[in-house]
Design a protein around this motif. Sequence first.
Motif, PDB file in Angstrom:
ATOM      1  N   GLU A   1       0.815  -1.217   0.000  1.00 40.39           N
ATOM      2  CA  GLU A   1       0.000   0.000   0.000  1.00 40.39           C
ATOM      3  C   GLU A   1       0.850   1.269   0.000  1.00 40.39           C
ATOM      4  N   LEU A   2       1.917   1.272   0.799  1.00 44.13           N
ATOM      5  CA  LEU A   2       2.706   2.495   0.949  1.00 44.13           C
ATOM      6  C   LEU A   2       3.644   2.748  -0.220  1.00 44.13           C
ATOM      7  N   ARG A   3       4.004   1.699  -0.953  1.00 41.84           N
ATOM      8  CA  ARG A   3       4.877   1.909  -2.107  1.00 41.84           C
ATOM      9  C   ARG A   3       4.192   2.760  -3.178  1.00 41.84           C
ATOM     10  N   LYS A   4       2.869   2.853  -3.096  1.00 34.09           N
ATOM     11  CA  LYS A   4       2.112   3.677  -4.037  1.00 34.09           C
ATOM     12  C   LYS A   4       2.132   5.152  -3.635  1.00 34.09           C
ATOM     13  N   ARG A   5       2.594   5.406  -2.409  1.00 26.72           N
ATOM     14  CA  ARG A   5       2.569   6.763  -1.863  1.00 26.72           C
ATOM     15  C   ARG A   5       3.924   7.438  -2.002  1.00 26.72           C
ATOM     16  N   SER A   6       3.971   8.706  -1.652  1.00 26.26           N
ATOM     17  CA  SER A   6       5.212   9.466  -1.732  1.00 26.26           C
ATOM     18  C   SER A   6       6.199   8.987  -0.682  1.00 26.26           C
ATOM     19  N   ILE A   7       7.476   9.281  -0.912  1.00 25.17           N
ATOM     20  CA  ILE A   7       8.519   8.893   0.033  1.00 25.17           C
ATOM     21  C   ILE A   7       8.308   9.578   1.384  1.00 25.17           C
TER      22      ILE A   7
ATOM     23  N   LEU B   1       5.384  10.346   2.776  1.00 27.03           N
ATOM     24  CA  LEU B   1       4.321   9.641   3.491  1.00 27.03           C
ATOM     25  C   LEU B   1       4.834   8.309   4.044  1.00 27.03           C
ATOM     26  N   ARG B   2       5.662   7.633   3.252  1.00 23.04           N
ATOM     27  CA  ARG B   2       6.245   6.370   3.730  1.00 23.04           C
ATOM     28  C   ARG B   2       7.079   6.608   4.990  1.00 23.04           C
ATOM     29  N   SER B   3       7.865   7.671   4.952  1.00 22.84           N
ATOM     30  CA  SER B   3       8.708   7.997   6.111  1.00 22.84           C
ATOM     31  C   SER B   3       7.853   8.295   7.340  1.00 22.84           C
ATOM     32  N   LYS B   4       6.799   9.069   7.145  1.00 31.19           N
ATOM     33  CA  LYS B   4       5.914   9.410   8.261  1.00 31.19           C
ATOM     34  C   LYS B   4       5.237   8.163   8.829  1.00 31.19           C
ATOM     35  N   ALA B   5       4.877   7.239   7.951  1.00 30.67           N
ATOM     36  CA  ALA B   5       4.225   6.007   8.400  1.00 30.67           C
ATOM     37  C   ALA B   5       5.173   5.179   9.260  1.00 30.67           C
ATOM     38  N   VAL B   6       6.436   5.078   8.843  1.00 32.08           N
ATOM     39  CA  VAL B   6       7.423   4.305   9.615  1.00 32.08           C
ATOM     40  C   VAL B   6       7.705   4.990  10.943  1.00 32.08           C
ATOM     41  N   ILE B   7       7.816   6.312  10.935  1.00 33.63           N
ATOM     42  CA  ILE B   7       8.045   7.047  12.189  1.00 33.63           C
ATOM     43  C   ILE B   7       6.871   6.854  13.140  1.00 33.63           C
ATOM     44  N   ALA B   8       5.654   6.938  12.618  1.00 36.58           N
ATOM     45  CA  ALA B   8       4.454   6.766  13.450  1.00 36.58           C
ATOM     46  C   ALA B   8       4.409   5.363  14.048  1.00 36.58           C
ATOM     47  N   ALA B   9       4.717   4.355  13.226  1.00 37.68           N
ATOM     48  CA  ALA B   9       4.719   2.979  13.713  1.00 37.68           C
ATOM     49  C   ALA B   9       5.810   2.776  14.761  1.00 37.68           C
TER      50      ALA B   9
ATOM     51  N   LEU C   1      10.337  -0.332   1.716  1.00 40.78           N
ATOM     52  CA  LEU C   1       9.671   0.922   1.375  1.00 40.78           C
ATOM     53  C   LEU C   1      10.594   1.903   0.651  1.00 40.78           C
ATOM     54  N   GLY C   2      11.803   1.466   0.360  1.00 38.58           N
ATOM     55  CA  GLY C   2      12.718   2.309  -0.408  1.00 38.58           C
ATOM     56  C   GLY C   2      13.329   3.450   0.372  1.00 38.58           C
ATOM     57  N   LEU C   3      13.384   3.331   1.693  1.00 39.00           N
ATOM     58  CA  LEU C   3      13.978   4.392   2.513  1.00 39.00           C
ATOM     59  C   LEU C   3      15.478   4.199   2.698  1.00 39.00           C
ATOM     60  N   TYR C   4      15.954   2.989   2.413  1.00 38.11           N
ATOM     61  CA  TYR C   4      17.390   2.710   2.560  1.00 38.11           C
ATOM     62  C   TYR C   4      17.777   1.590   1.604  1.00 38.11           C
ATOM     63  N   SER C   5      18.953   1.727   1.009  1.00 40.89           N
ATOM     64  CA  SER C   5      19.527   0.677   0.170  1.00 40.89           C
ATOM     65  C   SER C   5      20.839   0.239   0.806  1.00 40.89           C
ATOM     66  N   PRO C   6      20.994  -1.044   1.140  1.00 39.62           N
ATOM     67  CA  PRO C   6      22.234  -1.522   1.775  1.00 39.62           C
ATOM     68  C   PRO C   6      23.464  -1.143   0.967  1.00 39.62           C
ATOM     69  N   ARG C   7      24.477  -0.584   1.661  1.00 41.43           N
ATOM     70  CA  ARG C   7      25.695  -0.129   0.999  1.00 41.43           C
ATOM     71  C   ARG C   7      26.912  -0.692   1.710  1.00 41.43           C
ATOM     72  N   PHE C   8      27.910  -1.113   0.931  1.00 37.54           N
ATOM     73  CA  PHE C   8      29.131  -1.668   1.522  1.00 37.54           C
ATOM     74  C   PHE C   8      29.861  -0.625   2.363  1.00 37.54           C
ATOM     75  N   GLN C   9      29.814   0.638   1.937  1.00 36.51           N
ATOM     76  CA  GLN C   9      30.558   1.674   2.650  1.00 36.51           C
ATOM     77  C   GLN C   9      30.008   1.964   4.044  1.00 36.51           C
ATOM     78  N   ASP C  10      28.783   1.532   4.320  1.00 39.08           N
ATOM     79  CA  ASP C  10      28.203   1.759   5.651  1.00 39.08           C
ATOM     80  C   ASP C  10      28.645   0.710   6.668  1.00 39.08           C
ATOM     81  N   ILE C  11      29.143  -0.427   6.191  1.00 37.80           N
ATOM     82  CA  ILE C  11      29.420  -1.560   7.073  1.00 37.80           C
ATOM     83  C   ILE C  11      30.434  -1.247   8.177  1.00 37.80           C
ATOM     84  N   PRO C  12      31.616  -0.650   7.869  1.00 38.09           N
ATOM     85  CA  PRO C  12      32.569  -0.362   8.951  1.00 38.09           C
ATOM     86  C   PRO C  12      31.990   0.544  10.038  1.00 38.09           C
TER      87      PRO C  12
END
Length: 263
Positions: A33-39, A41-49, A162-173
């Motif tokens: 449902e949320l993938r149809k919405r703006s980024i 709104l998705r962020s607000k939904a995750v924060i609310a949850a 929900l497309g709020l983060y994409s796993p990146r190798f540079q974040d691992i350390p």
Amino acid sequence: MNQSGVFIIEPFNKVFFAVLLVFFLILFVATRELRKRSIELRSKAVIAASVFTICCYFLYKYSLSIDAEFSIATEAIGGFNWWGELPLHLCNVNMILLPIAVFTKKKPLLGFCFFVGPLGAIMALTMPGLGFSGYSILLPRMIGYYGTHFMVVILGLSLVTLGLYSPRFQDIPTIILATIGIAFIAFVISLALRITELNTHANYFFSIETEDNPILDMLYSKIPIPFVYLLPTSIILFVYMMIITTAYNSFKKKIGAIYEQQN
């Protein structure tokens, strides 16, 4: 039948998998449902949850404070003590950091919540502590324990679905160093609580004692030094994050290739 005998939950039994299915259905429906919405709104939904989960966490801790059965079950480790229930375990830290991560959009912080939170919560769910296995899921403390931990899992995963983060190798350390740093802070706080006798069984992040966790027991048998025995887990975390990131990037490339072929 007495409520305590209804819907007994233990790791990997039918009730456990039923609850697991319910929460993953929530994640699936929310993602669809949320993938149809703006980024935004998705962020607000995750924060609310996340805020809702935090509120439920404190209600759950209050229920423990008035749960006589829990005090008896945990008598060996001092029973209920508010100084032992601070939100300083791995899952609790993640639960609090997640809405901050989504609000600030800091990639390493989002990565910490995606990688470390669900992993810690799954460990807690499959290796529950005293008073959280072999009881009815209908009991308030069981709803609180399994509910908050499963929410940590699906909220962490939702960052990617929900497309709020994409796993990146540079974040691992950075994530590994942050995890070690938070664990050390938890260790120092646990020591301080023990020394001041505010809670002589304080053991945040399992930094002092293993509490019969089989994986930690194995590590402690090799390195019988509080906190230090946890350091090898950073290797496990590194391998885990490398596998997840590699798999994600590979999947993303395949989806991209399919999309290009169709267009």
